[in-house]
Design a protein around this motif. Structure first.
Motif, PDB file in Angstrom:
ATOM      1  N   PHE A 242       0.848  -1.188   0.000  1.00 28.54           N
ATOM      2  CA  PHE A 242       0.000   0.000   0.000  1.00 28.54           C
ATOM      3  C   PHE A 242       0.891   1.248   0.000  1.00 28.54           C
ATOM      4  N   TRP A 243       0.457   2.296  -0.707  1.00 28.52           N
ATOM      5  CA  TRP A 243       1.118   3.592  -0.586  1.00 28.52           C
ATOM      6  C   TRP A 243       0.113   4.712  -0.804  1.00 28.52           C
ATOM      7  N   ASP A 244       0.535   5.930  -0.556  1.00 26.14           N
ATOM      8  CA  ASP A 244      -0.325   7.116  -0.548  1.00 26.14           C
ATOM      9  C   ASP A 244      -1.206   7.188  -1.795  1.00 26.14           C
ATOM     10  N   ASN A 245      -2.523   7.173  -1.572  1.00 28.01           N
ATOM     11  CA  ASN A 245      -3.472   7.176  -2.692  1.00 28.01           C
ATOM     12  C   ASN A 245      -3.464   8.490  -3.475  1.00 28.01           C
TER      13      ASN A 245
ATOM     14  N   ARG B 224      -0.759  10.158  -4.333  1.00 28.56           N
ATOM     15  CA  ARG B 224       0.492  10.331  -5.073  1.00 28.56           C
ATOM     16  C   ARG B 224       0.485   9.495  -6.354  1.00 28.56           C
ATOM     17  N   ASP B 225       0.959  10.108  -7.436  1.00 25.90           N
ATOM     18  CA  ASP B 225       1.065   9.401  -8.721  1.00 25.90           C
ATOM     19  C   ASP B 225       2.464   8.778  -8.833  1.00 25.90           C
ATOM     20  N   VAL B 226       2.741   7.855  -7.914  1.00 27.64           N
ATOM     21  CA  VAL B 226       4.042   7.193  -7.825  1.00 27.64           C
ATOM     22  C   VAL B 226       3.860   5.717  -8.150  1.00 27.64           C
ATOM     23  N   ASP B 227       4.806   5.157  -8.879  1.00 24.17           N
ATOM     24  CA  ASP B 227       4.755   3.733  -9.237  1.00 24.17           C
ATOM     25  C   ASP B 227       5.764   2.969  -8.376  1.00 24.17           C
ATOM     26  N   ILE B 228       5.229   2.150  -7.461  1.00 19.74           N
ATOM     27  CA  ILE B 228       6.062   1.278  -6.636  1.00 19.74           C
ATOM     28  C   ILE B 228       5.733  -0.160  -7.019  1.00 19.74           C
ATOM     29  N   ASP B 229       6.765  -0.959  -7.225  1.00 19.37           N
ATOM     30  CA  ASP B 229       6.549  -2.346  -7.649  1.00 19.37           C
ATOM     31  C   ASP B 229       6.831  -3.319  -6.510  1.00 19.37           C
TER      32      ASP B 229
ATOM     33  N   PHE C 281       3.653 -18.239  -6.914  1.00 12.01           N
ATOM     34  CA  PHE C 281       3.098 -16.889  -6.760  1.00 12.01           C
ATOM     35  C   PHE C 281       2.538 -16.354  -8.072  1.00 12.01           C
ATOM     36  N   ASN C 282       1.535 -15.480  -7.940  1.00 12.33           N
ATOM     37  CA  ASN C 282       1.028 -14.677  -9.047  1.00 12.33           C
ATOM     38  C   ASN C 282       0.845 -13.251  -8.566  1.00 12.33           C
ATOM     39  N   LEU C 283       1.302 -12.288  -9.367  1.00 17.30           N
ATOM     40  CA  LEU C 283       1.003 -10.886  -9.112  1.00 17.30           C
ATOM     41  C   LEU C 283      -0.367 -10.607  -9.698  1.00 17.30           C
ATOM     42  N   LEU C 284      -1.334 -10.294  -8.842  1.00 17.46           N
ATOM     43  CA  LEU C 284      -2.703 -10.094  -9.314  1.00 17.46           C
ATOM     44  C   LEU C 284      -3.002  -8.645  -9.659  1.00 17.46           C
ATOM     45  N   ARG C 285      -2.212  -7.725  -9.130  1.00 20.83           N
ATOM     46  CA  ARG C 285      -2.462  -6.309  -9.432  1.00 20.83           C
ATOM     47  C   ARG C 285      -1.140  -5.573  -9.544  1.00 20.83           C
ATOM     48  N   ASP C 286      -0.883  -5.021 -10.715  1.00 18.74           N
ATOM     49  CA  ASP C 286       0.288  -4.166 -10.937  1.00 18.74           C
ATOM     50  C   ASP C 286      -0.226  -2.739 -11.045  1.00 18.74           C
ATOM     51  N   ASP C 287      -0.018  -1.959  -9.995  1.00 16.50           N
ATOM     52  CA  ASP C 287      -0.548  -0.597  -9.910  1.00 16.50           C
ATOM     53  C   ASP C 287       0.521   0.386 -10.383  1.00 16.50           C
ATOM     54  N   LEU C 288       0.154   1.253 -11.325  1.00 12.76           N
ATOM     55  CA  LEU C 288       1.091   2.218 -11.892  1.00 12.76           C
ATOM     56  C   LEU C 288       0.932   3.600 -11.282  1.00 12.76           C
TER      57      LEU C 288
ATOM     58  N   VAL D 251      -7.182   3.700  -5.243  1.00 16.59           N
ATOM     59  CA  VAL D 251      -6.266   3.069  -4.297  1.00 16.59           C
ATOM     60  C   VAL D 251      -4.947   2.706  -4.965  1.00 16.59           C
ATOM     61  N   ASN D 252      -3.838   3.061  -4.323  1.00 16.15           N
ATOM     62  CA  ASN D 252      -2.521   2.597  -4.763  1.00 16.15           C
ATOM     63  C   ASN D 252      -2.207   1.314  -4.003  1.00 16.15           C
TER      64      ASN D 252
END
Length: 201
Positions: free
Chosen positions: A58-61, A63-68, A89-96, A105-106
């Motif tokens: 989770f990170w600040d909603n 902010r337009d920051v991409d954390i992987d 494992f599977n990555l189900l959500r890659d948030d940009l 939500v980030n």
């Protein structure tokens, strides 16, 4: 045709007309209600979360920051945005960040299929900034395990990190689980192990 017969025919026509219009009205109502009628389905237990080992970022909603998020299960390959599936494992959500994201939500999440005994690794990579100069951002990582027997979800690890170096990858946790998902509390560290594939151009 005498008057009695004419009267009887008119009555019959009137009854047929009423029946016809009643049937048409009923069919129209059924058609209008069809989207709201749901056939009976098998009982779903929405309290049982998917996956067994769950890693959430989770990170600040605002902010337009991409954390992987990058994760690695024992005897598996690293899983992240450029390789979204491994053996476990599977990555189900890659948030940009806010880019092409209709949700407020980030958030990124990876789930495992089953619990593989051994060492798990969870990394964060600050891929893209939103401001120049960049203002450091706080990321929160949560690791949970779903008990194979009770199906109950239990949070086992949580950490908050301030990310201030764009392009840097850091290890948040290395931790050990047994086959039942029990955490070895004497075997937790954040010694860096690179998981990310490729580099930011």
């Amino acid at each position: 045709m005498d008057n009695d017969n004419v009267h009887e025919v008119d009555l019959n026509r009137s009854k047929l007309s009423r029946t016809f219009w009643f049937t048409c009205g009923f069919i129209s109502m059924v058609i209008l209600l069809m989207p709201f009628i749901q056939p009976p389905t098998e009982t779903e237990n929405t309290s049982i979360p998917p996956g067994n080992v769950i890693v959430e970022l989770f990170w600040d909603n605002d902010r337009d920051v991409d954390i992987d998020l990058w994760v690695k299960a024992p005897d598996d390959i690293p899983v992240g945005y450029s390789n979204q599936g491994g053996l476990f494992f599977n990555l189900l959500r890659d948030d940009l960040g806010k880019y092409k994201d209709s949700t407020p939500v980030n958030y990124e999440v990876s789930y495992s299929r089953g619990i593989n005994e051994g060492i798990y690794i969870t990394n964060l990579h600050l891929y893209r900034e939103d401001l120049t100069p960049f203002i450091p951002i706080t990321a929160k990582l949560v690791v949970s395990v779903v008990d194979p027997n009770t199906k109950e979800r239990k949070q086992i690890l949580k950490s908050q990190k301030i990310l201030d170096n764009v392009g840097e990858e850091i290890t948040i946790f290395q931790f050990k689980l047994d086959k039942k998902g029990n955490l070895d509390k004497d075997n937790i560290n954040n010694n860096f192990v690179p998981l990310r594939s490729g580099s930011k151009g």
